[in-house]
Scaffold this motif. Structure first.
Motif, PDB file in Angstrom:
ATOM      1  N   GLY A 157       0.758  -1.244  -0.155  1.00  0.00           N
ATOM      2  CA  GLY A 157       0.010   0.011  -0.193  1.00  0.00           C
ATOM      3  C   GLY A 157       0.997   1.375   0.058  1.00  0.00           C
ATOM      4  N   PRO A 158       0.327   2.263   0.726  1.00  0.00           N
ATOM      5  CA  PRO A 158       1.166   3.628   0.772  1.00  0.00           C
ATOM      6  C   PRO A 158       2.427   3.481   1.298  1.00  0.00           C
ATOM      7  N   LEU A 159       2.726   2.394   2.102  1.00  0.00           N
ATOM      8  CA  LEU A 159       3.935   2.231   2.985  1.00  0.00           C
ATOM      9  C   LEU A 159       5.050   1.816   2.008  1.00  0.00           C
ATOM     10  N   LEU A 160       4.588   1.103   0.963  1.00  0.00           N
ATOM     11  CA  LEU A 160       5.599   0.646  -0.285  1.00  0.00           C
ATOM     12  C   LEU A 160       6.350   1.716  -0.833  1.00  0.00           C
ATOM     13  N   GLY A 383       5.920  -7.097 -12.744  1.00  0.00           N
ATOM     14  CA  GLY A 383       6.853  -7.547 -11.895  1.00  0.00           C
ATOM     15  C   GLY A 383       6.416  -7.224 -10.434  1.00  0.00           C
ATOM     16  N   GLY A 384       7.036  -7.831  -9.678  1.00  0.00           N
ATOM     17  CA  GLY A 384       6.426  -7.626  -8.044  1.00  0.00           C
ATOM     18  C   GLY A 384       7.786  -7.531  -7.368  1.00  0.00           C
ATOM     19  N   ALA A 385       7.495  -7.850  -5.958  1.00  0.00           N
ATOM     20  CA  ALA A 385       8.763  -7.277  -4.996  1.00  0.00           C
ATOM     21  C   ALA A 385       9.908  -8.341  -5.477  1.00  0.00           C
ATOM     22  N   GLU A 386       9.577  -9.357  -6.126  1.00  0.00           N
ATOM     23  CA  GLU A 386      10.801 -10.177  -6.670  1.00  0.00           C
ATOM     24  C   GLU A 386      11.798  -9.329  -7.209  1.00  0.00           C
ATOM     25  N   ALA A 394      10.137  -4.418   1.440  1.00  0.00           N
ATOM     26  CA  ALA A 394       8.985  -5.236   0.698  1.00  0.00           C
ATOM     27  C   ALA A 394       9.609  -6.631   0.211  1.00  0.00           C
ATOM     28  N   ARG A 395      10.970  -6.510  -0.321  1.00  0.00           N
ATOM     29  CA  ARG A 395      11.338  -7.938  -0.601  1.00  0.00           C
ATOM     30  C   ARG A 395      11.385  -8.936   0.268  1.00  0.00           C
ATOM     31  N   GLN A 396      11.604  -8.473   1.506  1.00  0.00           N
ATOM     32  CA  GLN A 396      11.733  -9.534   2.594  1.00  0.00           C
ATOM     33  C   GLN A 396      10.430 -10.148   2.966  1.00  0.00           C
TER      34      GLN A 396
END
Length: 701
Positions: A157-160, A383-386, A394-396
């Protein structure tokens, strides 16, 4: 025009320098505020179905964004941990702006089957203003992180967007700390003195300030991607060094002919300034192709990068001449003997390529085409966090969910909006597409069906599901949104607008090159050879990141597709950068041809006198791009590798071998233009020239 700029910079150098100091303060003061405004909403395209449906939901759905936390590393059934989690959930529910926080122990799917992880989902209220939402997100994240467990990660969300903005700022700072000392060391080798080496860095700092300020201005009217800050900064830094290098090399040459620093500066701007002017314009024109796309991201990138290029160009044509007027008297002129020695290798390459022109073309062109072959299978995905560095929150979170939960957990659903008046049978058919379909009714008679696709958010299953729903709905008031729908719409937008973008860029480049050379064949030859180098670079990027070959060496992995931001940006920016080197060489060829009238010798002389500058400029750009690749963002890795390869291939194989070979094949016809166009060029082309070159001064011997 160039003479006017030169006179203004040399007559009032302190005034010009002070104005640029004020610009730097503005850029590094106000401009750095852009880091708080970065967005991760890259695939949004205004006017598409996915965006219309998303806007409709924002107006009709009272719920807001959400953030997600994962707690892992300990048995989640442990009574002490359960007590902590339940207290944290209760506290977060009481935070102003929070709509709902389900109990992970009582909600299906929030506790991992292995009992080693659980998810906490926080949904915010809809319609919150930015300050209230920011406080709610920060307070919720801080409270969840107080849970005593080996691993607690919060993102989404907004935290990302906030996390990515902070990481982007850190990456830019680290890239500058890496690139600037290396660039200074290379400039010291090139010029052999600290004073001459430092001047391009001062112009480069102006380019960085310009990047920040341009993005800050555009962030007031449109979203700016988290990746934009890195792309524009690395390009602003690299091009500023390139332009300053070209001007400084020419200034040292002019100093051999006159001891008057002001005269040397004015002659330098009149000659090399023309090349810089056309170079900046060609890069800017290359980026206008991005304006053809309705994507807010691509348009904002095109405008911001073009603005940075123009700032770099203006700094090279005003700030650097002012600095040279004040301090250039202490910069030694280039030595007569060393110029011939340094240009000997490039002259030999040019003569060899011209003599064996058919062989060079027969070898180089097929090799570049082979390198470009992977483009035929190129795919693009959101694509995503990967794709994020492993050190990001986000990746963790992504890695933890991937390790403990079933595939598809946390994946954005395909969201179907059935507006009032939609047939109930249509809703039933849509729900029947997947056993994971869930429905909810909104005020006003709207029904929302969310279908969880198998696999990734942008995988084949998700995009096929979007197309199935759109085929199934008929004429009913039903629209599809979500990340998968955005990807489908983005791909359609690219395929629809790409031909128009290509026509816009190629026509603009052709017109500028014609204005520069007065030839119609040289622009066509330049466009063809540039497309070869660009295709080879993009083909290697596909081979590395999409197919996974050698990706581990760059800290990445096989992704199965490129980031949807990478191909259009690589094509637009690399095409413009390639024009830089072409113009550097053509300017010297044109000068030599005007003096000698010998077409073949003009090619050799042009490369002898520009080869060193082109090679050094390409090396400096590669260093800058490489420094920005250390951050680990996969889209930046893709863009950085693509631009680095495009620059190096173009500055070496294409400009040093293919250009002299093709120019030799064309011979005198290379400079041909039809009569009407020739007369138009004679009347409207830019013909500003320096005065005739005087004899060498005694100090240069």
């Amino acid at each position: 025009m160039l003479s006017t700029l030169a006179r203004a910079s040399t007559r009032r150098p302190l005034t010009v320098i002070l104005l640029w100091v004020l610009f730097l303060l503005l850029g590094f003061g106000l401009g750095t505020g852009v880091f708080a405004r970065l967005s991760d909403n890259v695939p949004e395209v205004p006017g598409t179905e996915s965006e219309r449906a998303a806007q409709y939901l924002d107006d009709a759905d009272p719920t807001g964004d959400s953030i997600t936390a994962v707690v892992e590393g300990v048995t989640v059934s442990d009574p002490a941990l359960r007590t902590q989690v339940e207290r944290a959930v209760a506290d977060v529910r009481n935070i102003a702006g929070v709509a709902a926080v389900p109990d992970p122990y009582a909600t299906r799917g929030l506790v991992a089957a292995d009992g080693r992880a659980l998810l906490v989902s926080v949904t915010l209220q809809g319609g919150l203003d930015d300050d209230v939402e920011e406080r709610a997100v920060d307070d919720a994240a801080a409270r969840i992180k107080q849970i005593d467990a080996p691993e607690v990660h919060v993102s989404g969300g907004p935290l990302l967007g906030t996390q990515l903005g902070e990481r982007a700022q850190e990456d830019v700072k680290n890239a500058e700390l890496i690139s600037l000392p290396v660039v200074l060391a290379l400039l010291l080798v090139i010029f052999g003195g600290l004073r001459a080496a430092a001047l391009p860095l001062l112009v480069a700092v102006s380019g960085i300030a310009g990047a920040f300020l341009a993005l800050f201005v555009f962030s007031s009217v449109t979203d700016i991607s988290v990746y934009a800050i890195q792309v524009t900064t690395m390009l602003g830094l690299g091009l500023a060094v390139d332009y300053a290098l070209l001007l400084l090399v020419r200034f040292r040459e002019e100093r051999r002919y006159t001891e008057d620093v002001v005269e040397a500066v004015q002659r330098t701007v009149a000659q090399a300034g023309r090349t810089i002017l056309f170079s900046g314009l060609t890069v800017a024109v290359s980026l206008t192709g991005l304006l053809v796309f309705p994507s807010v991201f691509l348009r904002s990138m095109g405008l911001a990068v073009a603005a940075v290029v123009l700032i770099d160009m203006l700094a090279a044509l005003t700030l650097l001449p002012a600095l040279l007027t004040r301090f250039g008297g202490r910069i030694a002129p280039s030595k007569t003997g060393s110029e011939g020695e340094e240009g000997r290798l490039f002259a030999r390459l040019a003569r060899c390529a011209a003599r064996r022109r058919i062989a060079v073309v027969a070898v180089v062109v097929p090799v570049l085409l082979v390198l470009a072959l992977p483009i035929t299978g190129m795919k693009i995905n959101i694509g995503g966090a990967e794709q994020l560095p492993s050190s990001t929150e986000a990746r963790q979170l992504y890695d933890s969910v991937d390790a403990h939960f079933p595939p598809g957990t946390g994946v954005s659903p395909v969201t179907v909006v059935l507006k009032p008046g939609a047939d109930a049978a249509t809703a039933d058919r849509i729900r029947a597409l997947s056993p994971t379909a869930e429905s909810r009714d909104l005020p006003g008679g709207t029904t929302v069906v969310e279908i969880q696709p198998s696999g990734s958010v942008d995988g084949r299953a998700a995009t096929d599901l979007v197309k199935q729903v759109r085929d199934l709905r008929g004429d009913e008031p039903v629209e599809v949104t979500g990340n998968a729908a955005r990807l489908v719409d983005f791909r359609d937008m690219l395929s629809d607008r790409a031909p128009w973008a290509a026509v816009t860029v190629l026509a603009g480049i052709f017109a500028l090159l014609f204005a520069f050379t007065g030839s119609v064949l040289i622009p066509l030859r330049t466009i063809a050879t540039t497309l070869l180098s660009l295709g080879a670079a993009l083909g290697v990027v596909v081979w590395v990141f999409q197919d996974g070959h050698l990706a581990g060496l760059l800290g990445s992995q096989e992704l199965g597709a490129l980031s949807l931001t990478a191909p259009p940006l690589i094509i637009a920016i690399a095409f413009g950068l390639a024009m830089d080197y072409e113009l550097f060489i053509l300017a010297r060829m044109r000068e030599a041809r005007r003096r000698s009238g010998d077409d073949r010798e003009a090619v050799v002389t042009g490369l002898r006198r520009s080869g060193r500058v082109v090679t050094c400029a390409a090396l400096l750009l590669a260093v800058v791009f490489g420094a920005f690749m250390t951050g680990g963002f996969s889209p930046i890795l893709q863009i950085g590798l693509g631009l680095t390869l495009a620059v190096l291939i173009d500055a070496t194989v294409v400009r040093m071998l293919l250009v002299p070979a093709t120019m030799a094949l064309l011979g005198r016809r290379a400079w041909w233009a039809p009569g009407p166009l020739r007369r138009a060029h004679d009347r409207f082309g830019l013909h500003e020239e320096a005065p005739p070159q005087p004899q060498l001064t005694s100090t240069s011997h």
